[in-house]
Motif scaffolding. Structure first.
Motif, PDB file in Angstrom:
ATOM      1  N   PHE A 235      -1.047   3.417   4.078  1.00 35.56           N
ATOM      2  CA  PHE A 235      -1.605   3.837   2.582  1.00 35.56           C
ATOM      3  C   PHE A 235      -0.984   3.134   1.471  1.00 35.56           C
ATOM      4  O   PHE A 235      -1.603   2.539   0.449  1.00 35.56           O
TER       5      PHE A 235
ATOM      6  N   ASP B  89      -2.943   0.624  -1.164  1.00 33.92           N
ATOM      7  CA  ASP B  89      -2.821   0.767  -2.570  1.00 33.92           C
ATOM      8  C   ASP B  89      -2.427  -0.621  -3.166  1.00 33.92           C
ATOM      9  O   ASP B  89      -2.936  -0.922  -4.142  1.00 33.92           O
TER      10      ASP B  89
ATOM     11  N   TRP C 154      -7.149   7.138   3.986  1.00 28.41           N
ATOM     12  CA  TRP C 154      -6.905   6.723   2.706  1.00 28.41           C
ATOM     13  C   TRP C 154      -7.979   6.698   1.700  1.00 28.41           C
ATOM     14  O   TRP C 154      -7.881   7.021   0.500  1.00 28.41           O
TER      15      TRP C 154
ATOM     16  N   SER D  49      -7.138   8.770  -1.568  1.00 22.75           N
ATOM     17  CA  SER D  49      -7.110   7.764  -2.958  1.00 22.75           C
ATOM     18  C   SER D  49      -8.273   7.815  -3.641  1.00 22.75           C
ATOM     19  O   SER D  49      -8.129   7.421  -5.073  1.00 22.75           O
TER      20      SER D  49
END
Length: 316
Positions: free
Chosen positions: A33, A37, A72, A76
């Motif tokens: 993750f 990001d 994710w 996110s």
């Protein structure tokens, strides 16, 4: 950062692809993750995975990488920031490119990825037992259904890619818009002699895999001792020879000039090749990702490219 087109499609990608084979293998979920990001934060947007990642690990069935990416996306909310590629054909339970297998495999992947569309769907491995028009016809249905945007070919020979493009044209079926071949400073001959001419002639995009030669071009493997206990050590042994070490020397010199890493230089060399859209590279930490992202900001001058070409020359 200047984006590049995937073939004749309207998909625009940054000149670096993140290789998702590490997710759930050498990078756990939380680390994955963080890497994802950071990748997006660098303005990068192209992520590559496959349904077979990482079935080679004891206790895994495949789909582990897709599952992490899907989690994710959900956590996110960044699905819209990503051009997502996955593949079909190599997973033992979903092997081959028959129409029935493709239809089942895409739904498996979409479920794991927690998305309703795949930007780039690759044939992971050529299937000479299934007619090309059957495979391309299956992809046509997926595109019409909105499940897939464009299709790609991985591990195809130049002759088979040419044949597939011909079938697509003659039968009004979707054509492969992107090729995924092995290519790096050491492994040059196959791509440059057989595949590059086809890609250039048909305006097929190219995303190269093993772009760092399984980590060898990062400079971290310079002796057999360096390979012991490493996940990719066995893959690197073939590079430890006079030519391989000559390439590392040239990378070291260029890296010193630019105050960067050999990995950054090795990727920048691929990015500089006109036929290549983006190299695929992986990282298992945010720190490692920095040297990959740096390659998209580094422009080698023609003399530096020529020096690396000469150090890695495969012609006898």
């Amino acid at each position: 950062m200047q984006t590049r087109s995937i073939g004749t499609s309207d998909l625009e990608v940054a000149p670096l692809v993140f290789g998702g084979n590490v997710f759930g293998w050498t990078a756990d979920e939380r680390t994955s993750f963080s890497i994802l990001d950071a990748f997006v934060d660098h303005g990068l947007n192209f992520i590559d995975t496959a349904d077979v990642y990482s079935a080679w690990v004891e206790g895994h069935q495949g789909g582990e990488s897709e599952t992490i990416i899907g989690k994710w996306f959900k956590e996110s909310g960044k699905r819209h920031k990503v051009v997502l590629a996955t593949k079909v054909g190599m997973l033992g339970t979903r092997a081959g490119l028959s129409a029935a297998n493709i239809a089942a495999a895409v739904d498996d992947s979409l479920r794991r990825l927690k998305t309703d569309y795949i930007d780039v769907y690759f044939s992971h491995l050529d299937d000479d037992k299934t007619p090309l028009d059957e495979t391309l016809g299956a992809y046509q249905k997926l595109i019409q259904a909105g499940k897939v945007r464009v299709i790609g070919a991985s591990n195809y020979t130049g002759a088979r890619l040419e044949e597939a493009l011909k079938v697509a044209k003659e039968s009004s079926l979707p054509a492969y818009q992107i090729l995924q071949p092995e290519y790096n400073l050491y492994d040059r001959e196959g791509y440059e002699t057989e595949l590059e001419p086809v890609a250039e002639a048909h305006k097929v995009a190219v995303a190269t895999y093993f772009s760092l030669a399984s980590g060898f071009l990062s400079g971290k493997y310079r002796s057999k001792e360096d390979m012991q206990g490493k996940a990719r050590g066995s893959r690197v042994e073939k590079y430890l020879n006079e030519r391989g070490l000559k390439i590392l020397d040239a990378l070291d010199e260029a890296a010193k000039r630019h105050d960067t890493t050999p990995a950054t230089i090795a990727l920048a060399w691929i990015i500089a090749r006109p036929s290549v859209t983006a190299p695929i590279a992986s990282a298992t930490s945010v720190q490692q990702l920095e040297s990959l992202a740096a390659a998209t900001r580094l422009e080698l001058d023609p003399e530096e490219v020529a020096e690396l070409d000469e150090a890695s020359a495969w012609q006898k």
